[in-house]
Write a protein that holds these residues in place. Structure first.
Motif, short mmCIF file in Angstrom:
data_model
loop_
_atom_site.label_atom_id
_atom_site.label_comp_id
_atom_site.label_asym_id
_atom_site.label_seq_id
_atom_site.Cartn_x
_atom_site.Cartn_y
_atom_site.Cartn_z
N HIS A 26 58.78 -14.95 93.08
CA HIS A 26 58.33 -16.30 93.45
C HIS A 26 57.11 -16.30 94.37
O HIS A 26 56.55 -17.35 94.64
CB HIS A 26 59.48 -17.15 94.02
CG HIS A 26 60.09 -16.64 95.29
ND1 HIS A 26 61.10 -17.30 95.95
CD2 HIS A 26 59.84 -15.52 96.03
CE1 HIS A 26 61.44 -16.63 97.04
NE2 HIS A 26 60.71 -15.56 97.10
N ARG A 52 65.28 -24.32 101.69
CA ARG A 52 65.64 -22.91 101.78
C ARG A 52 66.83 -22.69 102.70
O ARG A 52 67.52 -21.68 102.60
CB ARG A 52 64.43 -22.09 102.26
CG ARG A 52 63.69 -21.34 101.17
CD ARG A 52 64.52 -20.21 100.57
NE ARG A 52 64.81 -19.19 101.55
CZ ARG A 52 64.11 -18.08 101.70
NH1 ARG A 52 63.10 -17.84 100.92
NH2 ARG A 52 64.44 -17.19 102.63
N ILE A 59 73.95 -17.30 101.42
CA ILE A 59 73.84 -15.85 101.23
C ILE A 59 75.08 -15.12 101.78
O ILE A 59 75.66 -14.28 101.09
CB ILE A 59 72.51 -15.31 101.79
CG1 ILE A 59 71.41 -15.62 100.77
CG2 ILE A 59 72.58 -13.80 102.04
CD1 ILE A 59 70.04 -15.18 101.17
N THR A 148 65.95 -8.60 94.12
CA THR A 148 64.67 -9.29 94.35
C THR A 148 64.19 -9.00 95.78
O THR A 148 63.02 -9.16 96.08
CB THR A 148 64.80 -10.82 94.17
OG1 THR A 148 65.93 -11.27 94.91
CG2 THR A 148 64.93 -11.19 92.70
N GLU A 149 65.13 -8.56 96.60
CA GLU A 149 64.74 -8.21 97.98
C GLU A 149 63.75 -7.03 98.02
O GLU A 149 63.13 -6.80 99.05
CB GLU A 149 65.99 -7.87 98.80
CG GLU A 149 66.67 -9.10 99.36
CD GLU A 149 67.42 -8.76 100.62
OE1 GLU A 149 66.86 -8.98 101.72
OE2 GLU A 149 68.53 -8.25 100.50
N ILE A 155 56.42 -10.77 101.11
CA ILE A 155 56.28 -12.22 101.29
C ILE A 155 56.54 -12.60 102.75
O ILE A 155 55.87 -13.47 103.31
CB ILE A 155 57.20 -12.98 100.30
CG1 ILE A 155 56.68 -14.37 99.98
CG2 ILE A 155 58.64 -13.08 100.77
CD1 ILE A 155 57.37 -15.04 98.79
N LYS A 216 68.11 -13.63 88.61
CA LYS A 216 67.85 -13.92 90.03
C LYS A 216 66.41 -14.43 90.24
O LYS A 216 66.18 -15.35 91.04
CB LYS A 216 68.11 -12.66 90.84
CG LYS A 216 67.76 -12.75 92.29
CD LYS A 216 68.68 -13.68 93.06
CE LYS A 216 68.34 -13.61 94.53
NZ LYS A 216 68.36 -12.25 95.07
O1 LIG Z 1 61.74 -15.57 101.83
C1 LIG Z 1 61.91 -15.08 100.73
O2 LIG Z 1 61.07 -15.15 99.83
C2 LIG Z 1 63.18 -14.37 100.49
C3 LIG Z 1 63.57 -13.96 99.23
C4 LIG Z 1 64.80 -13.34 99.07
C5 LIG Z 1 65.12 -12.87 97.71
O3 LIG Z 1 64.25 -12.25 97.10
O4 LIG Z 1 66.20 -13.13 97.21
C6 LIG Z 1 65.68 -13.21 100.18
C7 LIG Z 1 65.17 -13.62 101.43
N1 LIG Z 1 63.96 -14.18 101.57
C8 LIG Z 1 65.93 -13.46 102.61
O5 LIG Z 1 65.44 -13.80 103.70
C9 LIG Z 1 67.24 -12.93 102.56
O6 LIG Z 1 67.92 -12.80 103.58
C10 LIG Z 1 67.76 -12.56 101.29
C11 LIG Z 1 69.00 -12.06 100.92
C12 LIG Z 1 68.96 -11.96 99.56
C13 LIG Z 1 70.01 -11.57 98.62
O7 LIG Z 1 69.79 -11.74 97.42
O8 LIG Z 1 71.08 -11.12 99.08
N2 LIG Z 1 67.74 -12.34 99.11
C14 LIG Z 1 66.99 -12.70 100.14
#
Ligand SMILES: O=C(O)c1cc(C(=O)O)c2c(n1)C(=O)C(=O)c1cc(C(=O)O)[nH]c1-2
Length: 257
Positions: A26, A52, A59, A148-149, A155, A216
């Motif tokens: 994204h 958000r 989460i 995706t993390e 980002i 995802k």
């Molecule tokens: O700010 C973002 O773009 C972003 C994306 C993602 C993600 O890719 O899923 C997470 C987060 N932030 C995030 O802060 C976070 O704690 C997080 C946990 C997870 C997950 O799938 O368990 N994704 C994400």
């Protein structure tokens, strides 16, 4: 050659294919691109932060579902840290509290954020799809969906680099959420990737992992599509009507369980 006979990709190639999915992250959505370039209005930033927030609070629920499906004590010991990171523990305030500070920094008071009244139905449905997937999938599949993390530190770093000059009206204390996630996300990915590379070993399984990661990516992209409708195109749900059938202002549902 039948599907069953296809050779699995090597561990390295499989990882490379997972990482290549970053091209659909994204970070490339027009909403994020505009946010990065400093083109968002305060309303658009506030809309993103408030929506958000629903992702942030769900989460740990998602991760609790993963734990509930995991029979391996050692894996649970590692995974539980994700819940603590967001909910906080001991003296650590945690990510949800940090996100509330971000809300205040952009001008959303706590009560408004906690009430979820600004959460758009489309964002809620997308986030709920993630939680529901973690509930019904096996824990390794759900772990894979967190990958995706892999793309998140970039980002978060870009916000830290550009927001202070692009959005001087935002109180900088509010950015601490992004700072904290830099190391947490890298640690999470190390574990999530290990689980995925170990668990998805046949070619069919590896392709399933890529589908899960796409699912995802679709969730993250769809959240921003819903925000685009509301805050760029002025087409939030029910924008064509001013009141419900009884003359009350329109309120979105806040989750039915
Ligand atoms: O700010 C973002 O773009 C972003 C994306 C993602 C993600 O890719 O899923 C997470 C987060 N932030 C995030 O802060 C976070 O704690 C997080 C946990 C997870 C997950 O799938 O368990 N994704 C994400």
């Amino acid at each position: 050659m039948s599907d069953n006979n296809r050779q699995p990709w090597s561990r390295e190639e499989f990882e490379q294919r997972l990482r290549a999915k970053g091209s659909l992250y994204h970070i490339h959505h027009p909403y994020h691109v505009a946010m990065h370039k400093g083109e968002c209005t305060p309303e658009q930033i506030r809309g993103w932060v408030a929506n958000r927030f629903y992702y942030q609070i769900m989460i740990p629920v998602k991760d609790a579902n993963i734990l509930a499906n995991c029979r391996d004590r050692e894996e649970r010991r590692l995974w539980v840290q994700r819940i603590l990171d967001h909910d906080g523990y001991g003296g650590a305030q945690g990510g949800i509290e940090a996100w509330l500070c971000l809300g205040e920094a952009v001008g959303i008071d706590r009560d408004t954020m906690m009430s979820q009244e600004l959460v758009l139905p489309g964002v809620r449905f997308a986030v709920d799809a993630y939680v529901n997937f973690a509930r019904r999938a096996n824990w390794e599949q759900a772990a894979c969906s967190s990958l995706t993390e892999m793309f998140a530190p970039e980002i978060h770093q870009s916000r830290l680099d550009t927001w202070p000059s692009n959005y001087p009206w935002i109180n900088q204390d509010g950015l601490k959420y992004f700072r904290g996630r830099l190391s947490e996300a890298r640690r999470d990915v190390q574990h999530g990737l290990q689980v995925t590379l170990d668990h998805f070993v046949t070619r069919a399984q590896q392709e399933q992992a890529l589908d899960i990661l796409q699912f995802k990516l679709d969730i993250l992209w769809t959240m921003l599509d819903a925000m685009t409708m509301a805050y760029y195109l002025d087409r939030a749900p029910y924008h064509t009507v001013e009141a419900d059938g009884m003359g009350n202002p329109i309120r979105y549902h806040k989750g039915v369980y």
